[in-house]
Motif scaffolding. Sequence first.
Motif, mmCIF file in Angstrom:
data_model
loop_
_atom_site.group_PDB
_atom_site.id
_atom_site.type_symbol
_atom_site.label_atom_id
_atom_site.label_comp_id
_atom_site.label_asym_id
_atom_site.label_seq_id
_atom_site.Cartn_x
_atom_site.Cartn_y
_atom_site.Cartn_z
ATOM 1 N N LEU A 8 0.818 -1.205 0.000
ATOM 2 C CA LEU A 8 0.000 0.000 0.000
ATOM 3 C C LEU A 8 0.854 1.257 0.000
ATOM 4 C CD1 LEU A 8 -3.173 -0.637 2.166
ATOM 5 C CD2 LEU A 8 -2.854 -0.754 -0.290
ATOM 6 N N TRP A 45 0.151 4.184 -2.640
ATOM 7 C CA TRP A 45 -0.251 5.524 -2.216
ATOM 8 C C TRP A 45 0.860 6.554 -2.402
ATOM 9 C CZ3 TRP A 45 -4.932 7.060 -2.267
ATOM 10 C CH2 TRP A 45 -5.971 6.162 -2.038
ATOM 11 N N CYS A 46 2.121 6.145 -2.294
ATOM 12 C CA CYS A 46 3.214 7.088 -2.574
ATOM 13 C C CYS A 46 3.190 7.515 -4.034
ATOM 14 C CB CYS A 46 4.562 6.492 -2.199
ATOM 15 S SG CYS A 46 4.917 6.510 -0.420
ATOM 16 N N VAL A 67 0.444 7.455 -6.010
ATOM 17 C CA VAL A 67 -0.789 8.218 -6.219
ATOM 18 C C VAL A 67 -0.626 9.658 -5.749
ATOM 19 C CG1 VAL A 67 -3.207 8.456 -5.474
ATOM 20 C CG2 VAL A 67 -2.320 6.196 -6.121
ATOM 21 N N LEU A 68 -0.057 9.831 -4.543
ATOM 22 C CA LEU A 68 -0.027 11.141 -3.897
ATOM 23 C C LEU A 68 1.313 11.865 -3.993
ATOM 24 C CD1 LEU A 68 -1.935 10.045 -0.674
ATOM 25 C CD2 LEU A 68 -2.862 11.342 -2.631
ATOM 26 N N ILE A 95 -0.131 9.516 6.229
ATOM 27 C CA ILE A 95 -0.944 8.303 6.306
ATOM 28 C C ILE A 95 -0.107 7.233 6.993
ATOM 29 C CG2 ILE A 95 -2.148 6.494 5.020
ATOM 30 C CD1 ILE A 95 -2.572 8.543 2.771
ATOM 31 N N VAL A 100 -9.429 11.934 -3.886
ATOM 32 C CA VAL A 100 -8.239 12.542 -4.487
ATOM 33 C C VAL A 100 -8.641 13.359 -5.706
ATOM 34 C CG1 VAL A 100 -6.660 10.740 -3.644
ATOM 35 C CG2 VAL A 100 -7.692 10.491 -5.898
ATOM 36 N N ASP A 159 -8.057 0.546 -3.739
ATOM 37 C CA ASP A 159 -6.606 0.356 -3.739
ATOM 38 C C ASP A 159 -6.295 -1.142 -3.760
ATOM 39 O OD1 ASP A 159 -6.644 -0.674 -1.090
ATOM 40 O OD2 ASP A 159 -5.942 1.195 -0.200
ATOM 41 N N PHE A 201 -11.747 4.518 -2.622
ATOM 42 C CA PHE A 201 -11.437 5.941 -2.677
ATOM 43 C C PHE A 201 -12.041 6.507 -3.952
ATOM 44 C CE2 PHE A 201 -7.962 4.014 -4.986
ATOM 45 C CZ PHE A 201 -7.569 4.929 -5.941
#
Length: 126
Positions: free
Chosen positions: A18, A22-23, A25-26, A54, A73, A110, A116
Amino acid sequence: MACRVSELVLSCREPETLARFWCEVLDFVVLDREDDGSLEIGPRDGFGGPQPTIILSRRDEPEPGKSRLHIDVNATDRDQDAELERLLKLGARRADIGQTGDEGWHVLADPEGNEFCLLKRRLGPL
């Protein structure tokens, strides 16, 4: 005086998986690793900035049932369609929660199934 969201905590089986997702994605980085395998990810300037970090809290069995909280997002440097394509390539998958198809957002999940939404409006980068 008011409170501010500083961290979001997500229980998961595979924090490293994860974190990678997420790294990307964001545009976050891993800020801290705990001995139990839990990770904290966040903006490059670290904890306490304008965005919450997070914490991916390692659990063999995350809380049962559907989470009552999800992340929304917004793309910062491309339109929604291009961002949707990027997120799907990173490992997100479409999630059906009863949408009509007329919404201005896409519901995704995810790699561990946490839902999300990708919203339509584009935001400027921080």
